[in-house]
Design an enzyme around this catalytic site. Structure first.
Site: not given
Ligand code: AG3
Length: 286
Positions: A74, A98, A167, A169
């Site tokens: 992050h 998230d 961000d 997958t």
């Protein structure tokens, strides 16, 4: 934190989470407890309590983040590009439900508005419930959480953002489009005249063809392209890459950190992350 050897007298659960990274490689974490499992409209979502890394968030069988090493990913996906921009005010995070990237973005005092464009609302909900420290920033007044298709959101907002962070997958399932040249072109259009982007771009050991292609595509779209690296123990191979595309500003020109409360990022790490091993340099030379 020391990695303790197993005490053979203590009974251990034999439940393991295993991410099959390819046919020949996997990473395993011993699970203390399964906290949550669901099938969302987009993917499977699981949350486990693990012995070694604390809570673990898994989408479609792949490690997304863990309590103990989430700070590396992050901080590095956010602060390297955020510091490269001299005055980032409007920031878009694509994916990242998230909230970990948003938490880091709003550490920058210049930020007036941070939009999260996440396709799967279930990720946001699970993070708020099981990863409160990661999701903390999502309630900040500057943050606008949109449960939308990030590709469409980017297309619909030309000339709007100073920084766009992707961000995603892995490039399979819902995230495929986030690794395409068309998408980088709409990211370019959604950025202001001196804007810049960064995306997570997988492992230089495991995903060489992807890194090559993404660097070519971002290189054809942006005048400045820069791959950089960080160490993420729970991701496939532990060596992770990020790729920045910038219209004007160069990551090499950063002189100091503007945020104090980080655990991985600092100005020295910023520059160190830009230094590439020979086999990685070879991937980004077109
Ligand atoms: N984004 C996912 C990175 C890819 C991990 N890949 C894998 N484990 N095969 C992470 C989201 C964190 N905010």
């Amino acid at each position: 934190m020391p990695f303790e050897r197993r005490d053979t007298n203590v009974p251990q659960s034999n439940l393991w989470f295993t991410e099959l990274q390819n046919d020949n490689l996997s990473i395993g974490l011993r699970v203390e407890k399964t906290l949550h499992s669901e099938v969302t409209p987009y993917q499977t979502l699981d949350v486990y309590e693990t012995h070694q890394y604390g809570r673990l968030l898994v989408l479609d069988g792949c490690v997304m983040t863990t309590d103990k090493d989430e700070f590396v990913y992050h901080e590095m996906l956010s602060h390297v590009p955020m510091h490269t921009h001299p005055n980032p005010k409007n920031v878009l995070v694509v994916g990242g439900g998230d909230g970990g990237i948003i938490r880091e973005v709003i550490k920058h005092p210049s930020v007036e508005r941070a939009v999260l464009a996440e396709i799967d609302g279930a990720v946001v909900e699970a993070s708020k419930k099981y990863f409160p420290q990661i999701a903390a920033g999502l309630c900040d007044a500057r943050v606008d959480v949109q449960i939308v298709d990030g590709i469409k959101y980017v297309e619909d907002h030309p000339d709007t953002f100073d920084v766009i962070l992707i961000d995603s997958t892995d490039p399979i399932g819902p995230a495929v489009g986030l690794f395409s040249k068309n998408f980088y072109e709409s990211v370019y259009a959604a950025l202001k005249s001196d804007g810049l982007m960064a995306a997570q771009t997988e492992s230089p050991f495991a995903n060489q063809e992807l890194i090559r292609r993404v660097n070519q595509d971002i290189g054809k779209t942006f005048p400045i392209t820069q791959l950089y690296l960080a160490h993420i123990p729970t991701y496939p191979t532990g060596m992770w890459s990020f790729t920045m595309g910038s219209k004007v500003h160069r990551p090499q020109d950063v002189t100091e950190s503007r945020v104090k409360n980080t655990r991985y990022y600092n100005a020295q790490v910023h520059h160190a992350a830009l230094a590439l091993p020979e086999f990685v340099k070879e991937l980004v030379q077109s």
